[in-house]
Design an enzyme around this catalytic site. Structure first.
Site: not given
Length: 344
Positions: A62-63
Site C-alpha cells: 500500500y503506497s
C-alpha cells in the site's frame, strides 16, 4: 462493538476493522483510494477506537510502505490498544527477492514492516497472494519461526486458492506447526464467489474471513443506481479497471433490493450491505475504509442492529447467481442436492 473469535484461534477481533489503503496516496491506484497523512490518520483512528474498532489492516504494497509508516506514526503511544494486520508477498520492487513468500523474502519483509510500523510484533500477518514458487513446507516452517520469535502472533492468507490453502493447513498439521486462522477475501452482495469453496473450507478448517471491499469496490455506496451513473469525483473512474467485475443488470438488481430495505430500516445503502455480511457464516470481521470522517461514521452505523430474516432473504435472492461447475448440478439437479444439501 461486537467481538468475535478469529477463526479457530484465541484472538478476539471487532466485527468491523479499519483498512488503511487510503493512507499515503502514492501511485496511480492508491492515490485514487485516498491520501490521508498522519494527522488525518490519527483523527480516523481516534474515531475507530471510540467506537471499539481496534483492528487496523494494512500491507507493505500500500503506497509502497507509506500506509504502514503512517499507521505506525498514528498509533504511537497506544500500541497496546490496537491490533495490527499487515500483508506481504506482492512485488515491492523489480528484483528476484522483492516478491513472493520464500524464507528469505518473508523474514526480510517482516523486519521491514516492523520498522515501518514502529513495533516489535505484528498481530496478524497475511500472505497477500499465493506464491507457486515457494514449497508449502518452507512457507509454513518460516511462519512458525516468526511466530516462535514473537515477531508475528497469528498467520493468515489473502486471495488464496482453496486447494493451496488446504495444502498449507495439512502441512502445518503434519509437522505440528501453527495453522492459518484468517483469510482476507473479497466478499460482497455483488461478489459472492467466496461462498462456493472458500467459505466451506473456512468453516471446516477454522479460518475466519476478514472481508475486504464489502461495498463492492465502491459500487454499493448509494451513489450509483439505475438512473444514477458513476458521479464525477468517484474513484471508480480511475480504479474500476482493477475492480472485481460485475454485470451491470446484476448490480442494479442488487442495488434496487438494498435501497428498498434501506428505506424500510432508515439505514443507508452501505450500512445495509455491511450488515448483511455480518450475518454470514465464517465472517470474523468486515474491513471498512474511509477517506474522511463522514464516510467512516456512516460505515460504523452498520453495527448495533440486525436485518430481519425476511430482509436477508430478499437480499440473498437479489444477489444470487448460479455458481460455476462443479457446484452447478448441486443447485440444478435434485439427486445432487440430496447428496449434499449443505451446498444448496
Amino acid at each position: 462493538m461486537e467481538y468475535r473469535q478469529l477463526g479457530a484461534s484465541g484472538l478476539r477481533v471487532p466485527v468491523l476493522s479499519f483498512g488503511t489503503g487510503t493512507f499515503g496516496g502514492r501511485g496511480p491506484l492508491f492515490s485514487a483510494w485516498g491520501q490521508s497523512d498522519a494527522r488525518d490518520a490519527r483523527r480516523l483512528i481516534d474515531i475507530c477506537l471510540d467506537a471499539g474498532v481496534t483492528l487496523f489492516d494494512t500491507a507493505d504494497v500500500y503506497s509502497n510502505g507509506a500506509s504502514e509508516e503512517i499507521l505506525g506514526d498514528a498509533i504511537k503511544g497506544r500500541r497496546d490498544a490496537v491490533l495490527i494486520s499487515t500483508k506481504t508477498g506482492l512485488p515491492m520492487g523489480d528484483g528476484p527477492s522483492d516478491w513472493g513468500a520464500s524464507r528469505a523474502r518473508l523474514i526480510r519483509a517482516v523486519e521491514d514492516a516492523l520498522r515501518r510500523l514502529v513495533t516489535d510484533h505484528i498481530d496478524i500477518l497475511q500472505l497477500h497472494a499465493f506464491d507457486a514458487s515457494t514449497p508449502v513446507d518452507e512457507l509454513m516452517e518460516t511462519l512458525a519461526g516468526l511466530i516462535a520469535a514473537g515477531k508475528v502472533r497469528y498467520a493468515g492468507v489473502s486471495n488464496y486458492p482453496g486447494w493451496q490453502l488446504m495444502k498449507a493447513q495439512a502441512s502445518a498439521s503434519q509437522h505440528g506447526l501453527p495453522r492459518f486462522v484468517a483469510h482476507q477475501v473479497y466478499y460482497s452482495l455483488i461478489g459472492r464467489a467466496y461462498e462456493d469453496d472458500l467459505m466451506p473450507l473456512g468453516a471446516d478448517q477454522g479460518i475466519g474471513a476478514l472481508v475486504w471491499s464489502p461495498l463492492g469496490w465502491g459500487r454499493l455506496t448509494g451513489k450509483i443506481g439505475r438512473d444514477r451513473p458513476i458521479p464525477e469525483g468517484s474513484r471508480l473512474h480511475e480504479t474500476e479497471q482493477f475492480a472485481p467485475p460485475v454485470a451491470q443488470e446484476h448490480l442494479y438488481r442488487v442495488i434496487d433490493a438494498i435501497e428498498t430495505i434501506a428505506a424500510e430500516t432508515s439505514k443507508t445503502v452501505p450500512q445495509v450491505a455491511i450488515n448483511w455480511l455480518l450475518q454470514r457464516p465464517t465472517v470474523s470481521s468486515v474491513i471498512i475504509g474511509a477517506r474522511n470522517e463522514e464516510q467512516l461514521r456512516d460505515n460504523l452505523g452498520a453495527t448495533g442492529w440486525s436485518l430481519t430474516p425476511a430482509q436477508i432473504a430478499a437480499l440473498d435472492a437479489a444477489s444470487d447467481v448460479l455458481p460455476p461447475y462443479p457446484h452447478t448440478p448441486y443447485r440444478q439437479q435434485e439427486g445432487f442436492a440430496r447428496l449434499n444439501p449443505a451446498l444448496v
